[in-house]
Design a protein around this motif. Structure first.
Motif, PDB file in Angstrom:
ATOM      1  N   PRO A  70     -32.590  16.633  35.833  1.00 44.31           N
ATOM      2  CA  PRO A  70     -31.627  17.273  36.731  1.00 44.31           C
ATOM      3  C   PRO A  70     -32.275  18.319  37.635  1.00 44.31           C
ATOM      4  O   PRO A  70     -33.293  18.919  37.280  1.00 44.31           O
ATOM      5  CB  PRO A  70     -30.644  17.938  35.760  1.00 44.31           C
ATOM      6  CG  PRO A  70     -31.478  18.241  34.545  1.00 44.31           C
ATOM      7  CD  PRO A  70     -32.472  17.113  34.443  1.00 44.31           C
ATOM      8  N   SER A  71     -31.691  18.531  38.796  1.00 45.73           N
ATOM      9  CA  SER A  71     -32.092  19.613  39.692  1.00 45.73           C
ATOM     10  C   SER A  71     -30.920  20.586  39.790  1.00 45.73           C
ATOM     11  O   SER A  71     -29.798  20.284  39.352  1.00 45.73           O
ATOM     12  CB  SER A  71     -32.449  19.073  41.070  1.00 45.73           C
ATOM     13  OG  SER A  71     -31.313  18.477  41.675  1.00 45.73           O
ATOM     14  N   ASN A  72     -31.143  21.731  40.390  1.00 43.94           N
ATOM     15  CA  ASN A  72     -30.091  22.745  40.483  1.00 43.94           C
ATOM     16  C   ASN A  72     -28.848  22.232  41.201  1.00 43.94           C
ATOM     17  O   ASN A  72     -27.715  22.533  40.819  1.00 43.94           O
ATOM     18  CB  ASN A  72     -30.626  23.994  41.198  1.00 43.94           C
ATOM     19  CG  ASN A  72     -31.621  24.754  40.351  1.00 43.94           C
ATOM     20  OD1 ASN A  72     -31.575  24.680  39.120  1.00 43.94           O
ATOM     21  ND2 ASN A  72     -32.515  25.481  40.998  1.00 43.94           N
ATOM     22  N   PHE A  75     -25.827  20.414  39.426  1.00 42.09           N
ATOM     23  CA  PHE A  75     -24.806  21.144  38.685  1.00 42.09           C
ATOM     24  C   PHE A  75     -23.707  21.689  39.596  1.00 42.09           C
ATOM     25  O   PHE A  75     -22.742  22.284  39.139  1.00 42.09           O
ATOM     26  CB  PHE A  75     -25.442  22.303  37.896  1.00 42.09           C
ATOM     27  CG  PHE A  75     -26.437  21.849  36.871  1.00 42.09           C
ATOM     28  CD1 PHE A  75     -26.026  21.205  35.718  1.00 42.09           C
ATOM     29  CD2 PHE A  75     -27.792  22.051  37.054  1.00 42.09           C
ATOM     30  CE1 PHE A  75     -26.938  20.777  34.771  1.00 42.09           C
ATOM     31  CE2 PHE A  75     -28.712  21.633  36.120  1.00 42.09           C
ATOM     32  CZ  PHE A  75     -28.282  20.983  34.961  1.00 42.09           C
ATOM     33  N   SER A  76     -23.867  21.474  40.904  1.00 43.22           N
ATOM     34  CA  SER A  76     -22.838  21.916  41.844  1.00 43.22           C
ATOM     35  C   SER A  76     -21.695  20.914  41.858  1.00 43.22           C
ATOM     36  O   SER A  76     -21.847  19.749  41.466  1.00 43.22           O
ATOM     37  CB  SER A  76     -23.428  22.060  43.246  1.00 43.22           C
ATOM     38  OG  SER A  76     -23.781  20.791  43.761  1.00 43.22           O
ATOM     39  N   SER A  77     -20.560  21.347  42.324  1.00 41.46           N
ATOM     40  CA  SER A  77     -19.403  20.448  42.376  1.00 41.46           C
ATOM     41  C   SER A  77     -19.654  19.265  43.307  1.00 41.46           C
ATOM     42  O   SER A  77     -19.149  18.161  43.079  1.00 41.46           O
ATOM     43  CB  SER A  77     -18.163  21.232  42.839  1.00 41.46           C
ATOM     44  OG  SER A  77     -18.398  21.845  44.106  1.00 41.46           O
ATOM     45  N   ALA A  78     -20.458  19.502  44.331  1.00 39.11           N
ATOM     46  CA  ALA A  78     -20.739  18.428  45.292  1.00 39.11           C
ATOM     47  C   ALA A  78     -21.726  17.409  44.741  1.00 39.11           C
ATOM     48  O   ALA A  78     -21.640  16.216  45.054  1.00 39.11           O
ATOM     49  CB  ALA A  78     -21.284  19.025  46.595  1.00 39.11           C
ATOM     50  N   ALA A 129     -22.287  17.496  33.893  1.00 37.11           N
ATOM     51  CA  ALA A 129     -23.723  17.460  34.185  1.00 37.11           C
ATOM     52  C   ALA A 129     -24.492  18.333  33.215  1.00 37.11           C
ATOM     53  O   ALA A 129     -25.616  18.003  32.816  1.00 37.11           O
ATOM     54  CB  ALA A 129     -23.974  17.923  35.622  1.00 37.11           C
ATOM     55  N   LYS A 130     -23.898  19.449  32.803  1.00 39.61           N
ATOM     56  CA  LYS A 130     -24.583  20.339  31.854  1.00 39.61           C
ATOM     57  C   LYS A 130     -24.770  19.658  30.497  1.00 39.61           C
ATOM     58  O   LYS A 130     -25.822  19.783  29.872  1.00 39.61           O
ATOM     59  CB  LYS A 130     -23.802  21.640  31.693  1.00 39.61           C
ATOM     60  CG  LYS A 130     -23.880  22.548  32.909  1.00 39.61           C
ATOM     61  CD  LYS A 130     -23.174  23.874  32.657  1.00 39.61           C
ATOM     62  CE  LYS A 130     -23.314  24.795  33.860  1.00 39.61           C
ATOM     63  NZ  LYS A 130     -22.615  26.091  33.649  1.00 39.61           N
TER      64      LYS A 130
END
Length: 338
Positions: A70-72, A75-78, A129-130
């Motif tokens: 995963p990348s930062n 974890f965003s809503s988009a 995602a987390k």
């Protein structure tokens, strides 16, 4: 000239040029010997194709494991939805590739169940995602030093090993792949069941392949080792010729040295190796790119290493030089042999 013809042949090509392009007597005899030695049985061709399938599946799994990180922004809503979808598709590819390897080489009910369990966990955590990232870091990529040591100590070429003895010790996708990979490339019977492309005069060096791919490194190593067959550096070696890749197992070099030579996109040749029995710590620590062992390490210690050459042109001499440096049983210091 016969029939009134000149040195120019009837089709306009110079006969002198034709002669210049003819192979030398030495090259002609080499080709004749290769044709004599070549094996083309359908069973051995299929064995070769099976090995190629394994290598492709092995690479596909490794690439998927990298893609799943995963990348930062994941974890965003988009970005979360796309990451979760991609993770599932990557796992589906891993599951399919793993089962292909198991079908060809490694039938295991334990691994079947582990793959089913991972699939269920992916589904159960697919809403976050987390949670998926936590599952990835815990059960997909980890590979413990203890597990690697167990594999190195148990899966040694020219021994009657049982790879399934370690199935229950697998706790991640990466460990599963490592165990299957080691059980295949360290099994000399798998290599020796491939079609023979050529062999040295005394038969101690064998080149395996189908003749459909070109590999100057594999060809060069075969010629160099064949030339030193009756000298002090003679050792039995199986060489598998693949496109842009060479697999080797050398008997009596570190007991059963295995070598994997691959050409990278940068043009460099990367040489990965595994020594199941170091024989002599001081000498093994002088090898290029070796994972060093303690000076007082016993002879039965295993180790690995990797080095590269700048180009394909200098790979043959560097690899043969390396092979001749690997300690043998003659180098064991028996006061600390075990």
């Amino acid at each position: 000239m016969f029939g009134g013809e000149t040195a120019e042949s009837s089709n306009g090509n110079s006969s002198i040029d034709d002669l210049a392009n003819m192979p030398s007597f030495e090259e002609h005899m080499e080709q004749m010997n290769r044709e004599k030695n070549r094996e083309t049985s359908p069973e051995k061709i299929e064995n070769f194709n099976r090995l190629v399938r394994f290598l492709k599946n092995d690479l596909s799994i490794k690439e998927s494991l990298i893609d799943m990180a995963p990348s930062n922004e994941d974890f965003s809503s988009a970005g979360e939805g796309a990451y979760l979808d991609d993770f599932y598709y990557d796992f589906r590819d891993i599951d399919s590739s793993m089962r292909d390897i198991m079908k060809d080489y490694y039938p295991s009910e334990v691994f079947e169940q582990k793959l089913n369990d991972w699939r269920q966990k992916v589904i159960e955590n697919s809403g976050s995602a987390k949670k998926i990232a936590k599952l990835y870091s815990k059960e997909f990529t980890p590979i413990s030093k203890e597990f690697i040591d167990k594999v190195h100590n148990n899966l040694v070429g020219y021994t009657d090993f049982d790879p399934h003895a370690l199935d229950e010790d697998v706790h991640s996708v990466n460990e599963m792949l490592h165990l299957m990979h080691s059980s295949i490339v360290n099994n000399e019977q798998i290599l020796q069941d491939l079609p023979v492309l050529d062999k040295s005069e005394q038969g101690s060096v064998v080149l395996y392949g189908t003749g459909e791919a070109e590999n100057n490194v594999a060809e060069g190593i075969f010629r160099e080792l064949s030339a030193q067959e009756t000298g002090p550096y003679d050792f039995c070696t199986d060489i598998v010729l693949l496109k842009d890749r060479t697999l080797m197992m050398a008997r009596d070099r570190g007991h059963a040295l295995t070598v994997d030579i691959q050409k990278d996109s940068d043009g460099k040749m990367y040489v990965n190796y595994f020594i199941p029995k170091i024989c002599n710590a001081r000498k093994v620590n002088s090898l290029p790119g070796v994972r060093k062992v303690p000076e007082n390490a016993p002879a039965l210690t295993a180790t690995t290493g990797v080095f590269n050459t700048e180009s394909e042109a200098d790979a043959t001499s560097k690899v043969v030089e390396f092979l001749n440096m690997v300690p043998t049983d003659d180098d064991i210091e028996y006061s600390r042999a075990i």
